[in-house]
Design a protein around this motif. Structure first.
Motif, PDB file in Angstrom:
ATOM      1  N   ALA A  42      25.391 -16.568  16.009  1.00 28.67           N
ATOM      2  CA  ALA A  42      24.148 -16.521  16.791  1.00 28.67           C
ATOM      3  C   ALA A  42      24.256 -15.496  17.915  1.00 28.67           C
ATOM      4  O   ALA A  42      23.328 -14.702  18.140  1.00 28.67           O
ATOM      5  CB  ALA A  42      23.817 -17.902  17.344  1.00 28.67           C
ATOM      6  N   PRO A 142      22.612 -23.327  18.076  1.00 27.49           N
ATOM      7  CA  PRO A 142      22.704 -22.972  16.658  1.00 27.49           C
ATOM      8  C   PRO A 142      22.808 -24.173  15.728  1.00 27.49           C
ATOM      9  O   PRO A 142      22.681 -24.024  14.518  1.00 27.49           O
ATOM     10  CB  PRO A 142      23.972 -22.114  16.595  1.00 27.49           C
ATOM     11  CG  PRO A 142      24.788 -22.551  17.755  1.00 27.49           C
ATOM     12  CD  PRO A 142      23.818 -22.982  18.820  1.00 27.49           C
ATOM     13  N   HIS A 145      18.955 -25.386  15.877  1.00 25.71           N
ATOM     14  CA  HIS A 145      18.085 -24.246  15.556  1.00 25.71           C
ATOM     15  C   HIS A 145      16.947 -24.128  16.569  1.00 25.71           C
ATOM     16  O   HIS A 145      15.774 -24.042  16.206  1.00 25.71           O
ATOM     17  CB  HIS A 145      17.526 -24.350  14.131  1.00 25.71           C
ATOM     18  CG  HIS A 145      18.581 -24.238  13.075  1.00 25.71           C
ATOM     19  ND1 HIS A 145      18.274 -24.199  11.742  1.00 25.71           N
ATOM     20  CD2 HIS A 145      19.931 -24.144  13.133  1.00 25.71           C
ATOM     21  CE1 HIS A 145      19.390 -24.094  11.037  1.00 25.71           C
ATOM     22  NE2 HIS A 145      20.410 -24.062  11.868  1.00 25.71           N
ATOM     23  N   LEU A 184      19.262 -15.963  13.634  1.00 27.30           N
ATOM     24  CA  LEU A 184      20.308 -16.471  14.526  1.00 27.30           C
ATOM     25  C   LEU A 184      21.116 -17.595  13.907  1.00 27.30           C
ATOM     26  O   LEU A 184      22.230 -17.887  14.356  1.00 27.30           O
ATOM     27  CB  LEU A 184      19.702 -16.991  15.836  1.00 27.30           C
ATOM     28  CG  LEU A 184      18.891 -16.017  16.678  1.00 27.30           C
ATOM     29  CD1 LEU A 184      18.379 -16.711  17.927  1.00 27.30           C
ATOM     30  CD2 LEU A 184      19.705 -14.793  17.029  1.00 27.30           C
ATOM     31  N   TRP A 185      20.551 -18.250  12.915  1.00 25.70           N
ATOM     32  CA  TRP A 185      21.217 -19.417  12.337  1.00 25.70           C
ATOM     33  C   TRP A 185      22.135 -18.964  11.210  1.00 25.70           C
ATOM     34  O   TRP A 185      21.734 -18.212  10.326  1.00 25.70           O
ATOM     35  CB  TRP A 185      20.193 -20.440  11.849  1.00 25.70           C
ATOM     36  CG  TRP A 185      19.015 -20.597  12.773  1.00 25.70           C
ATOM     37  CD1 TRP A 185      17.705 -20.673  12.401  1.00 25.70           C
ATOM     38  CD2 TRP A 185      19.009 -20.689  14.207  1.00 25.70           C
ATOM     39  NE1 TRP A 185      16.903 -20.806  13.496  1.00 25.70           N
ATOM     40  CE2 TRP A 185      17.663 -20.811  14.634  1.00 25.70           C
ATOM     41  CE3 TRP A 185      20.009 -20.660  15.186  1.00 25.70           C
ATOM     42  CZ2 TRP A 185      17.301 -20.922  15.972  1.00 25.70           C
ATOM     43  CZ3 TRP A 185      19.648 -20.772  16.525  1.00 25.70           C
ATOM     44  CH2 TRP A 185      18.312 -20.897  16.915  1.00 25.70           C
TER      45      TRP A 185
END
Length: 195
Positions: A42, A142, A145, A184-185
């Motif tokens: 992330a 992360p 989310h 980002l995940w």
């Protein structure tokens, strides 16, 4: 800090095992191992996306210094946000000195939360960032989310936005460019391509 304990010093940070990150908050040493894989992913993607658009990439709005895990000395406090940014207009010579730390509060900080750091990141560190005049703070989780976007209020942080999942967002102070949260995940495992 308990009776009889001495205030933490920078030497305490230097004595940590290799790969550990140390911070001094209110005279206490806080030490953590390197971030988990999800956190590292992330933070890496966020740095790349914001760096390309706002720090060094062509075609973006520019105007920022965006750094990965800078060590920030604010009086007796030694903090290491996962990402931090300074507006170039406010800090034009930020990178001129060759010191391993910064003594100017950032304009934006981002903490990537983990189970071991979330309480400290949300509590004492956010309070210090506010006290030192940081204008925006992001908390990225992360595992859940989510992205929480905070703006500096007169007496504390105000939640500007709470985003999650696979949204594409425009988050202050980088709202000039869209950010796809799904990136980002950490991606799910996929089989390796054939021979």
């Amino acid at each position: 800090m308990g009776w009889g304990k001495r205030p933490a010093t920078y030497e305490d940070i230097e004595a940590l095992p290799p790969g550990w990150v140390g911070e001094i908050i209110d005279d206490e040493l806080w030490a953590f191992p390197r971030p988990s894989r999800r956190n590292a992913w992330a933070a890496m993607v966020l740095g790349a996306k914001l760096g390309n658009a706002f720090s060094h990439g062509p075609g973006g709005p520019g105007g920022w210094w965006i750094l990965n895990e800078p060590e920030v000395h604010l009086g007796r406090q030694v903090l290491v946000p996962d990402r931090a940014g300074w507006r170039r207009q406010r800090a034009p010579g930020l990178l001129d000195r060759d010191d391993p730390f910064f003594d100017l509060a950032p304009d934006w900080v981002c903490e990537v939360l983990s189970p071991s750091t979330a309480a400290l990141d949300r509590g004492r560190k956010l309070a210090i960032y506010h006290q030192e005049g940081v204008g925006h703070a992001w908390l990225v989780d992360p595992r859940a989310h989510t992205l929480e976007v905070y703006g500096r209020g007169e007496k504390g942080w105000r939640l500007i936005a709470h985003h999650g999942g696979e949204e594409t967002v425009r988050a202050e102070p980088f709202d000039a460019e869209p950010l796809e949260l799904r990136l980002l995940w950490a991606p799910k495992s996929t089989p390796a391509p054939g021979p």
